[in-house]
Structure formats: structure tokens, C-alpha cells
Design a protein around this motif. Structure first.
Motif, PDB file in Angstrom:
ATOM      1  N   ASP A 115       0.843  -1.187   0.000  1.00 59.83           N
ATOM      2  CA  ASP A 115       0.000   0.000   0.000  1.00 59.83           C
ATOM      3  C   ASP A 115       0.886   1.247   0.000  1.00 59.83           C
ATOM      4  OD1 ASP A 115      -1.839   1.984   0.314  1.00 59.83           O
ATOM      5  OD2 ASP A 115      -2.931   1.031   1.963  1.00 59.83           O
ATOM      6  N   THR A 116       1.202   1.716  -1.200  1.00 61.72           N
ATOM      7  CA  THR A 116       2.076   2.880  -1.330  1.00 61.72           C
ATOM      8  C   THR A 116       1.466   4.111  -0.678  1.00 61.72           C
ATOM      9  OG1 THR A 116       2.936   2.008  -3.408  1.00 61.72           O
ATOM     10  CG2 THR A 116       3.318   4.338  -2.964  1.00 61.72           C
ATOM     11  N   GLU A 117       0.153   4.257  -0.794  1.00 65.26           N
ATOM     12  CA  GLU A 117      -0.513   5.411  -0.208  1.00 65.26           C
ATOM     13  C   GLU A 117      -0.344   5.426   1.303  1.00 65.26           C
ATOM     14  OE1 GLU A 117      -5.120   6.484   0.144  1.00 65.26           O
ATOM     15  OE2 GLU A 117      -4.355   6.821  -1.885  1.00 65.26           O
ATOM     16  N   ALA A 118      -0.460   4.253   1.930  1.00 59.22           N
ATOM     17  CA  ALA A 118      -0.282   4.172   3.382  1.00 59.22           C
ATOM     18  C   ALA A 118       1.162   4.483   3.771  1.00 59.22           C
ATOM     19  CB  ALA A 118      -0.684   2.790   3.884  1.00 59.22           C
ATOM     20  N   THR A 119       2.107   4.048   2.935  1.00 57.89           N
ATOM     21  CA  THR A 119       3.517   4.327   3.205  1.00 57.89           C
ATOM     22  C   THR A 119       3.778   5.819   3.267  1.00 57.89           C
ATOM     23  OG1 THR A 119       4.235   2.269   2.153  1.00 57.89           O
ATOM     24  CG2 THR A 119       5.869   4.021   2.339  1.00 57.89           C
ATOM     25  N   TYR A 120       3.218   6.549   2.305  1.00 59.05           N
ATOM     26  CA  TYR A 120       3.408   7.994   2.288  1.00 59.05           C
ATOM     27  C   TYR A 120       2.604   8.675   3.394  1.00 59.05           C
ATOM     28  CZ  TYR A 120       5.696   7.369  -2.227  1.00 59.05           C
ATOM     29  OH  TYR A 120       6.548   6.993  -3.234  1.00 59.05           O
ATOM     30  N   ALA A 121       1.421   8.168   3.684  1.00 60.34           N
ATOM     31  CA  ALA A 121       0.593   8.768   4.727  1.00 60.34           C
ATOM     32  C   ALA A 121       1.276   8.670   6.086  1.00 60.34           C
ATOM     33  CB  ALA A 121      -0.772   8.093   4.766  1.00 60.34           C
ATOM     34  N   GLN A 122       1.941   7.532   6.337  1.00 57.02           N
ATOM     35  CA  GLN A 122       2.617   7.330   7.614  1.00 57.02           C
ATOM     36  C   GLN A 122       4.062   7.827   7.606  1.00 57.02           C
ATOM     37  OE1 GLN A 122       1.659   3.397   9.507  1.00 57.02           O
ATOM     38  NE2 GLN A 122       0.575   3.041   7.587  1.00 57.02           N
ATOM     39  N   MET A 123       4.521   8.310   6.462  1.00 58.30           N
ATOM     40  CA  MET A 123       5.850   8.908   6.335  1.00 58.30           C
ATOM     41  C   MET A 123       6.953   7.948   6.797  1.00 58.30           C
ATOM     42  SD  MET A 123       5.006  12.807   7.592  1.00 58.30           S
ATOM     43  CE  MET A 123       3.949  12.324   8.966  1.00 58.30           C
ATOM     44  N   CYS A 124       6.835   6.675   6.451  1.00 62.31           N
ATOM     45  CA  CYS A 124       7.798   5.680   6.920  1.00 62.31           C
ATOM     46  C   CYS A 124       8.548   5.016   5.776  1.00 62.31           C
ATOM     47  CB  CYS A 124       7.099   4.636   7.784  1.00 62.31           C
ATOM     48  SG  CYS A 124       5.618   3.909   7.050  1.00 62.31           S
ATOM     49  N   TYR A 125       8.654   5.701   4.645  1.00 62.37           N
ATOM     50  CA  TYR A 125       9.330   5.135   3.480  1.00 62.37           C
ATOM     51  C   TYR A 125      10.840   5.036   3.693  1.00 62.37           C
ATOM     52  CZ  TYR A 125      11.311   4.825  -1.196  1.00 62.37           C
ATOM     53  OH  TYR A 125      12.040   4.439  -2.293  1.00 62.37           O
ATOM     54  N   THR A 126      11.431   3.989   3.134  1.00 62.98           N
ATOM     55  CA  THR A 126      12.886   3.856   3.051  1.00 62.98           C
ATOM     56  C   THR A 126      13.231   3.246   1.701  1.00 62.98           C
ATOM     57  OG1 THR A 126      14.843   2.743   3.937  1.00 62.98           O
ATOM     58  CG2 THR A 126      12.739   1.653   4.288  1.00 62.98           C
ATOM     59  N   ASP A 127      14.360   3.638   1.138  1.00 65.94           N
ATOM     60  CA  ASP A 127      14.792   3.096  -0.156  1.00 65.94           C
ATOM     61  C   ASP A 127      15.272   1.658  -0.051  1.00 65.94           C
ATOM     62  OD1 ASP A 127      14.360   5.340  -1.804  1.00 65.94           O
ATOM     63  OD2 ASP A 127      16.225   6.256  -1.148  1.00 65.94           O
ATOM     64  N   LEU A 128      15.617   1.204   1.128  1.00 67.78           N
ATOM     65  CA  LEU A 128      16.282  -0.088   1.273  1.00 67.78           C
ATOM     66  C   LEU A 128      15.402  -1.247   0.821  1.00 67.78           C
ATOM     67  CD1 LEU A 128      18.015   1.858   3.029  1.00 67.78           C
ATOM     68  CD2 LEU A 128      18.387  -0.042   4.578  1.00 67.78           C
ATOM     69  N   ARG A 129      14.133  -1.249   1.238  1.00 68.73           N
ATOM     70  CA  ARG A 129      13.249  -2.365   0.902  1.00 68.73           C
ATOM     71  C   ARG A 129      12.991  -2.477  -0.599  1.00 68.73           C
ATOM     72  NH1 ARG A 129       9.663  -6.050   2.776  1.00 68.73           N
ATOM     73  NH2 ARG A 129      10.358  -5.722   4.919  1.00 68.73           N
ATOM     74  N   PRO A 130      12.572  -1.417  -1.273  1.00 64.61           N
ATOM     75  CA  PRO A 130      12.265  -1.563  -2.702  1.00 64.61           C
ATOM     76  C   PRO A 130      13.480  -1.801  -3.591  1.00 64.61           C
ATOM     77  CG  PRO A 130      12.022   0.719  -2.019  1.00 64.61           C
ATOM     78  CD  PRO A 130      12.200  -0.080  -0.772  1.00 64.61           C
ATOM     79  N   LEU A 131      14.705  -1.558  -3.108  1.00 66.17           N
ATOM     80  CA  LEU A 131      15.892  -1.760  -3.949  1.00 66.17           C
ATOM     81  C   LEU A 131      16.506  -3.147  -3.793  1.00 66.17           C
ATOM     82  CD1 LEU A 131      17.785   1.662  -3.613  1.00 66.17           C
ATOM     83  CD2 LEU A 131      16.369   0.843  -5.508  1.00 66.17           C
ATOM     84  N   TYR A 132      16.079  -3.923  -2.816  1.00 69.87           N
ATOM     85  CA  TYR A 132      16.737  -5.199  -2.507  1.00 69.87           C
ATOM     86  C   TYR A 132      16.709  -6.150  -3.701  1.00 69.87           C
ATOM     87  CZ  TYR A 132      18.031  -9.468  -0.023  1.00 69.87           C
ATOM     88  OH  TYR A 132      18.667 -10.623   0.380  1.00 69.87           O
ATOM     89  N   ILE A 133      15.576  -6.308  -4.323  1.00 70.92           N
ATOM     90  CA  ILE A 133      15.490  -7.220  -5.474  1.00 70.92           C
ATOM     91  C   ILE A 133      15.896  -6.535  -6.782  1.00 70.92           C
ATOM     92  CG2 ILE A 133      13.868  -8.526  -6.917  1.00 70.92           C
ATOM     93  CD1 ILE A 133      12.468  -9.425  -4.363  1.00 70.92           C
ATOM     94  N   PRO A 134      15.386  -5.350  -7.104  1.00 73.04           N
ATOM     95  CA  PRO A 134      15.729  -4.729  -8.399  1.00 73.04           C
ATOM     96  C   PRO A 134      17.216  -4.467  -8.609  1.00 73.04           C
ATOM     97  CG  PRO A 134      13.788  -3.688  -7.472  1.00 73.04           C
ATOM     98  CD  PRO A 134      14.343  -4.569  -6.401  1.00 73.04           C
ATOM     99  N   ARG A 135      18.013  -4.355  -7.552  1.00 74.57           N
ATOM    100  CA  ARG A 135      19.447  -4.124  -7.724  1.00 74.57           C
ATOM    101  C   ARG A 135      20.262  -5.412  -7.554  1.00 74.57           C
ATOM    102  NH1 ARG A 135      16.837  -0.602  -9.121  1.00 74.57           N
ATOM    103  NH2 ARG A 135      17.170   1.651  -8.929  1.00 74.57           N
ATOM    104  N   GLY A 136      19.590  -6.551  -7.482  1.00 79.54           N
ATOM    105  CA  GLY A 136      20.280  -7.837  -7.500  1.00 79.54           C
ATOM    106  C   GLY A 136      20.769  -8.355  -6.169  1.00 79.54           C
ATOM    107  N   PHE A 137      20.417  -7.697  -5.077  1.00 79.26           N
ATOM    108  CA  PHE A 137      20.929  -8.146  -3.782  1.00 79.26           C
ATOM    109  C   PHE A 137      20.309  -9.453  -3.328  1.00 79.26           C
ATOM    110  CE2 PHE A 137      21.545  -3.425  -3.413  1.00 79.26           C
ATOM    111  CZ  PHE A 137      22.920  -3.485  -3.623  1.00 79.26           C
ATOM    112  N   ALA A 138      19.138  -9.784  -3.846  1.00 79.08           N
ATOM    113  CA  ALA A 138      18.532 -11.070  -3.514  1.00 79.08           C
ATOM    114  C   ALA A 138      19.371 -12.231  -4.031  1.00 79.08           C
ATOM    115  CB  ALA A 138      17.119 -11.156  -4.100  1.00 79.08           C
ATOM    116  N   GLU A 139      20.215 -11.962  -5.023  1.00 80.36           N
ATOM    117  CA  GLU A 139      21.111 -12.987  -5.567  1.00 80.36           C
ATOM    118  C   GLU A 139      22.568 -12.695  -5.218  1.00 80.36           C
ATOM    119  OE1 GLU A 139      20.500 -13.635  -9.732  1.00 80.36           O
ATOM    120  OE2 GLU A 139      18.316 -13.851  -9.524  1.00 80.36           O
ATOM    121  N   ASN A 140      22.785 -11.744  -4.326  1.00 83.92           N
ATOM    122  CA  ASN A 140      24.140 -11.365  -3.937  1.00 83.92           C
ATOM    123  C   ASN A 140      24.988 -10.939  -5.134  1.00 83.92           C
ATOM    124  OD1 ASN A 140      24.673 -11.173  -1.235  1.00 83.92           O
ATOM    125  ND2 ASN A 140      25.534 -13.206  -1.000  1.00 83.92           N
ATOM    126  N   ALA A 141      24.367 -10.309  -6.098  1.00 80.52           N
ATOM    127  CA  ALA A 141      25.080  -9.896  -7.314  1.00 80.52           C
ATOM    128  C   ALA A 141      26.013  -8.733  -6.997  1.00 80.52           C
ATOM    129  CB  ALA A 141      24.088  -9.499  -8.391  1.00 80.52           C
TER     130      ALA A 141
END
Length: 470
Positions: A65-91
Motif C-alpha cells: 500500500d504505497t498510499e499508506a507508506t506515504y501517509a505514515q511517512m515511513c518510506y525507506t529506499d532499502l526495501r524496494p531496492l533489494y530485489i531490483p538491484r540484485g541483492f537477492a542474488e548477492n550480485a
């Protein structure tokens, strides 16, 4: 060493102290174990822990729920970048492997951040039991989000980084308490900062923040080589530590220490080069992504460029903004240089560094919420007065709330159109920063207003202020 206590010279702290007996007396005793540094380290730990709790609702657990994330002002870049930048495969972030590059985007951050993120992903895999990567290689990256245990794994990644950031925050406090001899309490405005709690976990900026604090500490101890190395490593994590060299140039010219400045340049460049070498040698094209990304980036969040662009529909091209922002920043730096050279006394490095970095942020084409951390250690040393820190950080907190509500669409007018209230938030933030800039510039030009240089005068002012209040 005799410590200057904030209740003896800060009107805000002195006024608050009346509730517990008034300012500390000249003959007050000192606790044998609870030194100012240890007290501030404890306070910083508590504040940072509160920041982790504030991020917990949508950053330490799966949240679609992106809207809830912004409403609660608790966003961090770490979670959404874990898979798209290859860290799930330790690339490796700078891998040129065709399969890796076809699956994942390259990290758009400087090498220091990329190394840290890759290292914490390795620790994450170890903590969750070294998952079988063959199954992940066989799946499309978009499918990895749904794997069993992936949500928990990403949460571990965030927590591993949070622990590392907490240690960096504590290191920063440790260094800041030692920059001004006899004034460890100046670091309290960092340790107790709401900006630290709210933005410390958004991105990896605390890496560079800790290195800047360490460089300030090393310079006060005349460790020129170490200062240069720390600045170079800081630039490898974020560009802005480079601007400390501008302040050091002023100080070295005033003191006729040209050889020292040459040493600073050489050691800074050598440290930056050494930090970048592994990335450059293993993936030159991937290493260039950070530089290309920033050159091609247009007007972005928090910047005056974005405000003007939206308010006038000019449509600034990235190249135009690059040219004008660097030209304006060069003029700002020239002004700081003249101020520093004409000042009646040698300015302090924190003052010059603050003025230069503040100018860069005001003029830059992007001013992300967490960039307040860049200024925080410099600001609390440049102007260690709680009233002024509260005014400046108040502006930052106002912007912090508005930017998330802007991204969530909560500030859009009912009839449609641009969110003009977000423009107000940008202006309030810049105005609060310029307020602190004006005070620091005045302290440089008229050192008798600088509490660090004229504690007796400031103490007398505090006494008069508290007497009037009573």
C-alpha cells in the motif's frame, strides 16, 4: 578539561533548566562514569531506535500500500531496492555479467554505498541461512517478490542496515564531541535531532555523515593525512564531503600552510581512487552509471528548480539546470571564500563547511528529505545554539511531512492542478536554512557573536535572558 555546559550559555537550555534547579554552577560535581560523551551516545541510541520504530509500520514488513507508506511517512529506499538491484542474488553491483545485467539495474549510487549495500546483503543471506540461489536464477526477478520467506529476508536486510546506521550515528556523535575542546555538549543537537530519527533510515547517507564528522575531528587534531583520507572516503560515498576542501583551502591560505593543503588534496584523491578502483576495474560501464544518472537527472524533489519548473511550466532541460546550478554554486563558493579570507579571525572548519554545503543544497537540482543529514553535523558545530537549531530543523520537519503527503497525492487541489502547498514547503525549508546561513556568516564576520569563540559574552547574554524570563 573544564566543559562548557549548555545551561550556562544557551538561553533555551538555561530557561528549561529552571524547572530542575537552574543552570549548572561553577562548582558542580561531575559523575565519574556518566561523562558528556557517554550521555550523548546513550541519547543518540535512543533517538535512532525511535526512528527505527517510526519506520517499522511499512519498512520492516511487507507493504504493498504505497498510499499508506506515504501517509505514515515511513518510506525507506532499502526495501524496494533489494530485489531490483540484485541483492537477492548477492550480485556484485559492478558485475558486467550479461545475465546479471539483463536481470537487474545497476546501482545508481557512489561506490561506497554500493559496497555497503552489497556487504549487508551478504550478511543478510548468512543470517537467513544462505538461501539456494539456483532457484532464484531460474525465476524472473519480478517473481522473486513472491518467494517464501522473501518478505522476512528483506526485513532482515533493512534491520542489518539499521544496526549499521545506528553504529554510524554513534560514531558521528563520538567524533563531534571531540571537535571543540571543552564543548562536548555541542553534539547534543545531533544526538537529539528529530531529523536524525526521521531520515536516518531512508537511504545510506549516514556513511558519508560519519566520515565528515571524523574528518572534522581529525583536522582539529592536526592530522592532515588522516583528514584527507577521510574526506576521500567520504566522497566515495557521497559527493558533498569534497566541499570540505573549500573550507580547508581558506584555512590553509590564511595560515600559510600551502604544503598542508597539497597533502590534503593528494591524500583525498588517493583515498577516493583506492575506493573506486574495485568498481572501476570490475565494471567500468557500471561504474559510470552514477555519473551519467546525475548528469541526466532533471529538476527533482525539494529543489527550487522543481518549484519554478512546476509553477511556470518552463520545462528546464537537464543540461540547462546543470550549467546554471554549477555556475550559481561557483558564485556562492566565491562568496564563502571572500568571507573566510576577509574574516577578522580564522573561521572554524565547521562554519565554512556548513556554508558551502548549504549553498550546494539550496542551488542543487535535487534536495531529497534525507539530505538534511549532510548539514546536521556541520550545523550543530557551526552554530551550537538550540534556538537556531530548532528553527532550522523545524523547517526541515515541516518539509519532511509535506514531501510524503505530496508524493501520496494528499496535497493536490480538489479541482486538480499542481500541489501549491508543496511549493510552500520547499520555500519554508530553504528560508529556515538561509536563516541559519545568515547567522553562521555573521559569526564568521563578527566572531564576538560566535559562542565557541566568545563563551563569556554568550554566558552574560544567557544570564540576562534567564533573569528577564524569571
Amino acid at each position: 578539561m573544564t566543559h562548557r555546559h549548555p545551561t550556562q550559555e544557551d538561553p533555551v537550555v538555561a530557561g528549561l533548566s529552571e524547572a530542575v534547579g537552574g543552570p549548572v554552577g561553577d562548582h558542580a560535581g561531575r559523575h565519574p562514569w556518566w561523562t558528556p560523551r557517554r550521555v550523548l551516545l546513550l541519547l543518540a541510541a535512543v533517538v535512532f531506535a525511535l526512528g527505527v520504530v517510526q519506520k517499522a509500520p511499512c519498512s520492516l514488513g511487507a507493504s504493498e500500500d504505497t498510499e499508506a507508506t506515504y501517509a505514515q511517512m515511513c518510506y525507506t529506499d532499502l526495501r524496494p531496492l533489494y530485489i531490483p538491484r540484485g541483492f537477492a542474488e548477492n550480485a556484485w553491483p559492478y558485475s558486467g555479467d550479461d545475465q546479471t545485467r539483463s536481470r537487474y539495474e545497476v546501482m545508481e549510487y557512489p561506490v561506497g554505498i554500493s559496497y555497503w549495500a552489497w556487504g549487508t546483503s551478504w550478511v543478510t543471506h548468512w543470517l537467513v541461512g544462505s538461501p539456494d540461489l539456483d532457484d532464484r536464477y531460474a525465476a524472473a526477478p519480478s517473481q522473486l517478490w513472491g518467494l517464501d520467506g522473501m518478505d522476512a529476508e528483506i526485513t532482515v536486510f533493512v534491520l542489518v542496515n539499521a544496526v549499521g546506521f545506528a553504529l554510524l550515528a554513534l560514531l558521528t556523535v563520538w567524533f563531534l564531541t571531540g571537535v571543540s575542546p571543552g564543548r562536548p555538549w555541542d553534539a547534543a543537537a545531533f544526538a537529539l535531532s528529530p531529523a536524525l530519527a526521521l531520515t536516518g533510515l531512508i537511504n545510506w547517507d549516514l556513511i558519508a555523515v560519519a566520515l565528515v564528522a571524523a574528518a572534522l575531528w581529525a583536522w582539529t587534531r592536526e592530522r592532515t593525512v588522516l583528514t584527507g583520507v577521510l574526506i576521500g572516503l567520504g566522497v566515495a560515498a557521497k559527493l558533498y564531503p569534497l566541499f570540505l576542501l573549500g573550507g580547508l583551502l581558506v584555512l590553509c591560505l590564511r595560515r600559510r600552510r600551502i604544503a598542508d593543503f597539497t597533502t590534503l588534496l593528494v591524500t583525498s584523491f588517493a583515498a577516493w581512487l583506492a575506493a573506486n578502483a574495485p568498481a572501476y576495474l570490475t565494471g567500468r560501464e557500471q561504474w559510470r552509471v552514477f555519473w551519467d544518472f546525475n548528469a541526466e537527472r532533471g529538476a527533482d524533489l525539494g529543489s527550487l528548480w522543481l518549484l519554478v519548473d512546476q509553477a511556470t511550466d518552463i520545462g528546464f532541460a537537464a543540461g540547462t539546470i546543470n550549467t546554471w546550478s554549477w555556475a550559481l554554486f561557483a558564485l556562492w563558493c566565491l562568496g564563502v571564500f571572500v568571507l573566510g579570507m576577509k574574516a577578522p579571525e580564522d573561521p572554524r572548519l565547521a562554519q565554512l563547511g556548513f556554508l558551502i554545503v548549504a549553498g550546494f543544497l539550496i542551488i542543487n537540482k535535487v534536495y531529497s528529505p534525507q539530505y538534511v543529514l549532510w548539514l546536521l553535523p556541520l550545523a550543530v558545530l557551526a552554530r551550537p545554539q538550540w534556538r537556531d537549531q530548532l528553527v532550522w530543523q523545524g523547517g526541515e520537519l515541516f518539509y519532511f511531512a509535506m514531501v510524503w503527503w505530496y508524493l501520496g497525492g494528499f496535497l493536490e487541489p480538489a479541482g486538480g492542478g499542481d500541489a501549491g502547498f508543496y511549493w510552500v514547503a520547499i520555500l519554508v525549508r530553504v528560508a529556515a536554512e538561509l536563516y541559519l546561513v545568515a547567522l553562521v556568516a555573521r559569526d564568521v564576520w563578527r566572531p564576538e557573536h560566535d559562542v565557541v569563540r566568545s563563551p563569556r559574552r554568550q554566558s552574560e547574554m544567557t544570564t540576562r535572558s534567564t533573569s528577564v524570563a524569571v
